[in-house]
Every structure is written in structure tokens, then in C-alpha cells.
Design a protein around this motif. Structure first.
Motif, PDB file in Angstrom:
ATOM      1  N   UNK A  72      -0.181  24.206  52.459  1.00  0.00           N
ATOM      2  CA  UNK A  72      -0.268  22.926  53.163  1.00  0.00           C
ATOM      3  C   UNK A  72       0.046  21.761  52.231  1.00  0.00           C
ATOM      4  N   UNK A  73      -0.369  21.861  50.951  1.00  0.00           N
ATOM      5  CA  UNK A  73      -0.064  20.793  49.985  1.00  0.00           C
ATOM      6  C   UNK A  73       1.423  20.740  49.679  1.00  0.00           C
ATOM      7  N   UNK A  74       2.037  21.897  49.482  1.00  0.00           N
ATOM      8  CA  UNK A  74       3.470  21.922  49.172  1.00  0.00           C
ATOM      9  C   UNK A  74       4.291  21.451  50.366  1.00  0.00           C
ATOM     10  N   UNK A  75       3.822  21.721  51.584  1.00  0.00           N
ATOM     11  CA  UNK A  75       4.536  21.206  52.752  1.00  0.00           C
ATOM     12  C   UNK A  75       4.525  19.680  52.785  1.00  0.00           C
ATOM     13  N   UNK A  76       3.559  19.068  52.092  1.00  0.00           N
ATOM     14  CA  UNK A  76       3.540  17.603  52.005  1.00  0.00           C
ATOM     15  C   UNK A  76       4.725  17.066  51.198  1.00  0.00           C
ATOM     16  N   UNK A  77       5.361  17.901  50.375  1.00  0.00           N
ATOM     17  CA  UNK A  77       6.575  17.435  49.701  1.00  0.00           C
ATOM     18  C   UNK A  77       7.688  17.187  50.711  1.00  0.00           C
ATOM     19  N   UNK A  78       7.706  17.977  51.793  1.00  0.00           N
ATOM     20  CA  UNK A  78       8.644  17.709  52.884  1.00  0.00           C
ATOM     21  C   UNK A  78       8.225  16.468  53.655  1.00  0.00           C
ATOM     22  N   UNK A  79       6.927  16.374  53.939  1.00  0.00           N
ATOM     23  CA  UNK A  79       6.421  15.224  54.683  1.00  0.00           C
ATOM     24  C   UNK A  79       6.680  13.927  53.932  1.00  0.00           C
ATOM     25  N   UNK A  80       6.473  13.927  52.616  1.00  0.00           N
ATOM     26  CA  UNK A  80       6.673  12.719  51.817  1.00  0.00           C
ATOM     27  C   UNK A  80       8.123  12.264  51.856  1.00  0.00           C
ATOM     28  N   UNK A  81       9.040  13.210  51.753  1.00  0.00           N
ATOM     29  CA  UNK A  81      10.460  12.854  51.806  1.00  0.00           C
ATOM     30  C   UNK A  81      10.824  12.286  53.172  1.00  0.00           C
ATOM     31  N   UNK A  82      10.305  12.920  54.228  1.00  0.00           N
ATOM     32  CA  UNK A  82      10.568  12.423  55.579  1.00  0.00           C
ATOM     33  C   UNK A  82       9.970  11.032  55.786  1.00  0.00           C
ATOM     34  N   UNK A  83       8.718  10.844  55.341  1.00  0.00           N
ATOM     35  CA  UNK A  83       8.072   9.542  55.501  1.00  0.00           C
ATOM     36  C   UNK A  83       8.834   8.473  54.736  1.00  0.00           C
ATOM     37  N   UNK A  84       9.314   8.809  53.539  1.00  0.00           N
ATOM     38  CA  UNK A  84      10.109   7.854  52.769  1.00  0.00           C
ATOM     39  C   UNK A  84      11.385   7.466  53.486  1.00  0.00           C
ATOM     40  N   UNK A  85      12.068   8.435  54.061  1.00  0.00           N
ATOM     41  CA  UNK A  85      13.291   8.132  54.799  1.00  0.00           C
ATOM     42  C   UNK A  85      12.995   7.288  56.034  1.00  0.00           C
ATOM     43  N   UNK A  86      11.833   7.513  56.651  1.00  0.00           N
ATOM     44  CA  UNK A  86      11.462   6.722  57.823  1.00  0.00           C
ATOM     45  C   UNK A  86      11.182   5.273  57.447  1.00  0.00           C
ATOM     46  N   UNK A  87      10.345   5.065  56.445  1.00  0.00           N
ATOM     47  CA  UNK A  87       9.981   3.699  56.053  1.00  0.00           C
ATOM     48  C   UNK A  87      11.154   2.974  55.405  1.00  0.00           C
ATOM     49  N   UNK A  88      11.952   3.695  54.620  1.00  0.00           N
ATOM     50  CA  UNK A  88      13.089   3.065  53.967  1.00  0.00           C
ATOM     51  C   UNK A  88      14.096   2.514  54.950  1.00  0.00           C
ATOM     52  N   UNK A  89      14.257   3.194  56.079  1.00  0.00           N
ATOM     53  CA  UNK A  89      15.220   2.730  57.076  1.00  0.00           C
ATOM     54  C   UNK A  89      14.804   1.391  57.685  1.00  0.00           C
ATOM     55  N   UNK A  90      13.487   1.174  57.828  1.00  0.00           N
ATOM     56  CA  UNK A  90      13.015  -0.099  58.383  1.00  0.00           C
ATOM     57  C   UNK A  90      13.391  -1.274  57.507  1.00  0.00           C
ATOM     58  N   UNK A  91      13.516  -1.033  56.213  1.00  0.00           N
ATOM     59  CA  UNK A  91      13.888  -2.097  55.274  1.00  0.00           C
ATOM     60  C   UNK A  91      15.402  -2.187  55.129  1.00  0.00           C
ATOM     61  N   UNK A  92      16.050  -1.041  54.921  1.00  0.00           N
ATOM     62  CA  UNK A  92      17.478  -1.038  54.595  1.00  0.00           C
ATOM     63  C   UNK A  92      18.337  -1.363  55.811  1.00  0.00           C
ATOM     64  N   UNK A  93      17.913  -0.960  57.008  1.00  0.00           N
ATOM     65  CA  UNK A  93      18.692  -1.268  58.203  1.00  0.00           C
ATOM     66  C   UNK A  93      18.896  -2.760  58.398  1.00  0.00           C
ATOM     67  N   UNK A  94      17.817  -3.565  58.468  1.00  0.00           N
ATOM     68  CA  UNK A  94      17.999  -5.025  58.569  1.00  0.00           C
ATOM     69  C   UNK A  94      18.733  -5.624  57.378  1.00  0.00           C
ATOM     70  N   UNK A  95      18.522  -5.064  56.174  1.00  0.00           N
ATOM     71  CA  UNK A  95      19.261  -5.557  55.004  1.00  0.00           C
ATOM     72  C   UNK A  95      20.760  -5.418  55.208  1.00  0.00           C
ATOM     73  N   UNK A  96      21.179  -4.294  55.796  1.00  0.00           N
ATOM     74  CA  UNK A  96      22.609  -4.076  55.998  1.00  0.00           C
ATOM     75  C   UNK A  96      23.176  -5.006  57.067  1.00  0.00           C
ATOM     76  N   UNK A  97      22.338  -5.461  58.019  1.00  0.00           N
ATOM     77  CA  UNK A  97      22.783  -6.462  58.990  1.00  0.00           C
ATOM     78  C   UNK A  97      22.969  -7.827  58.336  1.00  0.00           C
ATOM     79  N   UNK A  98      22.225  -8.075  57.270  1.00  0.00           N
ATOM     80  CA  UNK A  98      22.288  -9.387  56.606  1.00  0.00           C
ATOM     81  C   UNK A  98      23.324  -9.428  55.495  1.00  0.00           C
ATOM     82  N   UNK A  99      23.395  -8.392  54.665  1.00  0.00           N
ATOM     83  CA  UNK A  99      24.246  -8.407  53.480  1.00  0.00           C
ATOM     84  C   UNK A  99      25.461  -7.491  53.571  1.00  0.00           C
TER      85      UNK A  99
END
Length: 449
Positions: A72-99
């Protein structure tokens, strides 16, 4: 907005009467080559999540032993990568609309390469989880901006076809990745997988730098700050149909990712398959996804309403999830690997219809905020997938029931969102009418569209 091809393609008079016909022909040939290169670059960017996940899957049991941590702990390495991709998109998507698309994409890819290299050196499960989170945050740039670039270049059915074409490239990643991962484990330990991923990321970064120009002209960029970006997203979420397609795709992705997260243990630990056999089965499922995706893009789009095709895909996903739950709970007695693998193959193949069509239908409504819309699409998918990931292992490594149950629940939620919010029985023109740009500043009232 009319359907259009890649923005790199110039317009020329190539008729025989035109004195510049040879030059025009050469220019169009260059444009086609450029378009092909852009297709490969965008395909590589959309392949980044399955590459980051699937190459690592055969190594999960080994990582569990090497770092002396529970599954279950090692499966969190998958969860962490997925969560990072989810949160990163909220920031990078609007950035790409601006810059613009190019600068945020290059910055994200460089950080992705560095984070992946650090993952190869992580001495503990906790540090591996942390760096996988950073890897996901940076890798979000590739997946969110790739969708935004497609929206910049295409519209209507042509966009749906292009998404299906991208699946030919990005869908190859789940085939190649676990095969490569399984072979790497024959000559190196799990850290070698991240070394290979570092090289893949570096090559893709170079391809972006050399082959992908800016697709968002300055006059179409947003000039506001964080507040403006949040208002834009609120306006998009206030559009009932856009939200419906977003949730439909998000819960469908959770069905897919529950399989990705649980299948290494289900296939190898419960049914006794080797890492190489698991890789072959995983690759076969991805072949099904690619083939159905190409049938969708080449034969169905433009001939059958996208909503009808999407409804069929969701129905197949539901039927597959029900059959898996019945098999894993013993309703049919003790079943072997073959029936379970068959049901998983049908489920994965149906994703070749569901995922490209939900993306296309949602982005058709957002011509002036493709980055923000792409961010919401991606974030919903990755967040729901990240939540589903640990649930599939909640009962331990000796039962596949949690995987099948999570898949069925998410499939039911996906179909419910499609029916309740997208209302596919309504006329196509009414459903795909874009949200007016003037509405985004304040956001339409929820349910008003």
C-alpha cells in the motif's frame, strides 16, 4: 469556428495556372512534414503519463521488497505522481493561456528530467514518494499543454480525429513501457527503470525544443493574473455540459487507473504470472485500446454522433466491470487468468472510444481558454485516479475484488454524469455550442447551459 488543420500549414495557390505552383507544392510538402513532426511531439507528450507509470509497474513488487515497505505504501508512489500531474495542470494550464504554450512546456520538461533522475537515487520509500510528486508536477506541463495545442490547431470532428490519432502514438506507450520495464529488470534493479525514463524525458525535451513552435498568438492570450484564471475556471465549471464531459472522462480514467495500479499484483501475485507475462498482457490490452481508438477516429467520427459512440463505449465499460466483479467474487466459481484477462482487454479497448471523445466534446466548448479547460480535464482525471489507486489495495495483495469494485463504482459514476449533465438525447448543435468568452469573466450560472 470552422474546422481547420495545423496552424503551420500555409495557404497557397497551387493550381497549374499559378506561376508559383512548384514553390507552393514544396511549401505544402514541408507543412505536411512539420505537421507530422508536431503530431509525434504531441503524441510523445500525451504518452508521458503512461510512460512514467507503466514502465515502473513490473518493478512494484521489487520496490516493495527493496525498500522494505508494504504494498500500500509503494502504491502511493503511483498516487503521488498522479496527484502531482493533477495539481500541476491547474497551474500550468492557465500559465499557457497567459504566456503561450512553448515556454511553460520547456520549463516543465526540464524539471521533469531532473526529478526523474533523482527518483533513481531515492534511498527510502518516503523520498521516492516525494520525488514522484515533483515528477508529476513537472510532467503535467506535457499533458496539459499538448491538449491545449490540439485545441489551438483543430476544431470540431477534426479535433476528435486528431485525438484518436494521438492515441496511436500515446497508446503505444503502455505497450512498450512495461515491456521495456520488464526487460530492464532482467539486467538492473528497479532504479534502472528511472534511469531509462530520464533518458526518454531528455529526448522528448529536445524534440519539443526543436520541433514544436508557438501555437497561441499574442492577441489570443489572457492578460489577467491569478484572479482572472480562477474566474475563467469558475465560468468553465459553471457550464453544465463541459462539467459533464469532464466528470465522465475523469471517472472513466479512474476505471483505467484502478486497473493500472492493481494489475501488477493481481496478475503476478494472485494468478502467478511472471513480470514478462504481465508485460505482454498489459501490452495486448494497450493494442486493443489503440485499435478501437483508430476505428473511432477513422470510421466513426463524422459518420456517427460522438455522443452515440461515447454511450456505446460507456456501456461496454460497465458490462466489463460487472463481469470482473462477478468473476473475482466467485459467482462463477474459481476462474483462471484467461477469463479475467479477457474482461480487462475488453474494458481497456473501450477506453479507445471513451477518452478521446470526452476530451474532444469538452474542448469544443472552450475555444478561447484551451489551457484552463485542458487543466480542468486533466486535473479531474488525475485526481480521481489518484483517489482510486490506494483503494484497489485496501484488502491486501491476495484478492482482486477491490479492483473490480472500484472499477464498477467509477464506471457507474461516469455513465451517470454523462446522462445527467451531458444529456446526450439533446441536439448536437445545442450541446457543442462554445461557452461565450464574455461569460467567462463572471462565469455562467451553474446549470444554465
Amino acid at each position: 469556428m470552422s474546422e481547420r488543420g495545423p496552424a503551420t500549414a500555409p495557404s497557397h495557390d497551387s493550381s497549374p495556372e499559378s506561376p508559383s505552383a512548384p514553390a507552393a507544392t514544396a511549401s505544402l510538402t514541408r507543412a505536411r512534414r512539420t505537421s507530422l513532426l508536431v503530431t509525434f511531439v504531441l503524441g510523445g507528450l500525451t504518452a508521458l503519463p503512461p510512460l512514467s507509470m507503466d514502465m515502473y509497474l513490473p518493478a512494484l513488487p521489487q520496490v516493495t521488497d527493496a525498500l522494505n515497505s508494504p504494498a500500500a505504501t509503494i502504491q502511493l508512489t503511483l498516487t503521488a505522481c498522479l496527484a502531482g500531474m493533477a495539481l500541476g495542470q491547474l497551474v500550468i494550464g492557465p500559465m499557457s493561456d497567459k504566456w503561450g504554450r512553448r515556454r511553460p512546456l520547456l520549463a516543465g520538461m526540464v524539471v521533469y528530467v531532473l526529478a526523474t533522475a533523482i527518483c533513481a537515487l531515492a534511498p527510502t520509500a518516503e523520498l521516492l514518494i516525494a520525488f514522484r510528486l515533483l515528477q508529476g508536477l513537472a510532467g503535467a506541463a506535457g499533458v496539459v499543454i499538448a491538449r491545449a495545442v490540439v485545441r489551438d490547431l483543430y476544431d470540431g470532428d477534426e479535433m476528435a480525429r486528431f485525438f484518436s490519432t494521438l492515441m496511436l502514438i500515446s497508446g503505444a506507450a503502455p505497450i512498450v513501457a512495461p515491456l521495456i520495464g520488464g526487460q530492464v529488470l532482467r539486467f538492473a534493479d528497479w532504479r534502472g527503470v528511472f534511469v531509462v525514463l530520464t533518458g526518454v524525458g531528455a529526448v522528448l525535451t529536445l524534440m519539443v525544443w526543436r520541433g514544436l513552435g508557438e501555437t497561441l498568438p499574442p492577441e489570443r492570450r489572457h492578460t489577467g493574473g491569478v484572479g482572472s484564471a480562477l474566474r475563467t475556471m469558475r465560468g468553465l465549471l459553471g457550464d453544465r455540459v463541459f462539467t459533464g464531459y469532464t466528470l465522465t472522462g475523469g471517472f472513466s480514467f479512474a476505471v483505467l487507473f484502478s486497473y493500472i495500479s492493481a494489475s501488477p499484483f493481481v496478475v503476478q501475485e494472485i494468478y502467478g504470472a511472471s513480470p514478462q507475462t504481465f508485460s505482454l498482457l498489459f501490452g495486448l490490452n494497450s493494442v486493443g485500446l489503440i485499435l478501437v481508438g483508430q476505428i473511432n477516429g477513422k470510421l466513426l467520427v463524422g459518420r456517427v454522433r460522438l455522443d452515440k459512440v461515447l454511450a456505446v463505449g460507456l456501456a461496454v465499460v460497465l458490462a466489463s466491470a460487472v463481469s470482473l466483479l462477478l468473476m473475482t467474487t466467485g459467482v462463477f466459481g474459481e476462474v483462471g487468468l484467461t477469463p479475467v484477462a479477457t474482461a480487462l482487454f475488453v474494458l481497456m479497448s473501450a477506453m479507445g472510444i471513451v477518452l478521446p471523445n470526452t476530451n474532444a466534446q469538452a474542448l469544443m466548448r472552450t475555444p478561447h481558454a484551451a489551457g484552463s479547460a485542458s487543466a480542468l480535464l486533466g486535473t479531474s482525471s488525475f485526481l480521481v485516479g489518484a483517489i482510486a489507486s490506494p483503494l484497489v489495495g485496501i484488502a491486501g495483495e491476495d484478492t482482486a475484488v477491490p479492483m473490480a469494485l472500484v472499477q464498477l463504482v467509477c464506471a457507474v459514476l461516469s455513465a451517470s454524469c454523462f446522462l445527467a449533465l451531458c444529456r446526450p438525447w439533446q441536439k448536437r448543435d445545442a450541446q457543442t455550442a462554445p461557452v461565450p468568452a464574455e461569460d467567462w469573466a463572471e462565469g455562467p450560472e451553474p446549470g444554465s447551459r
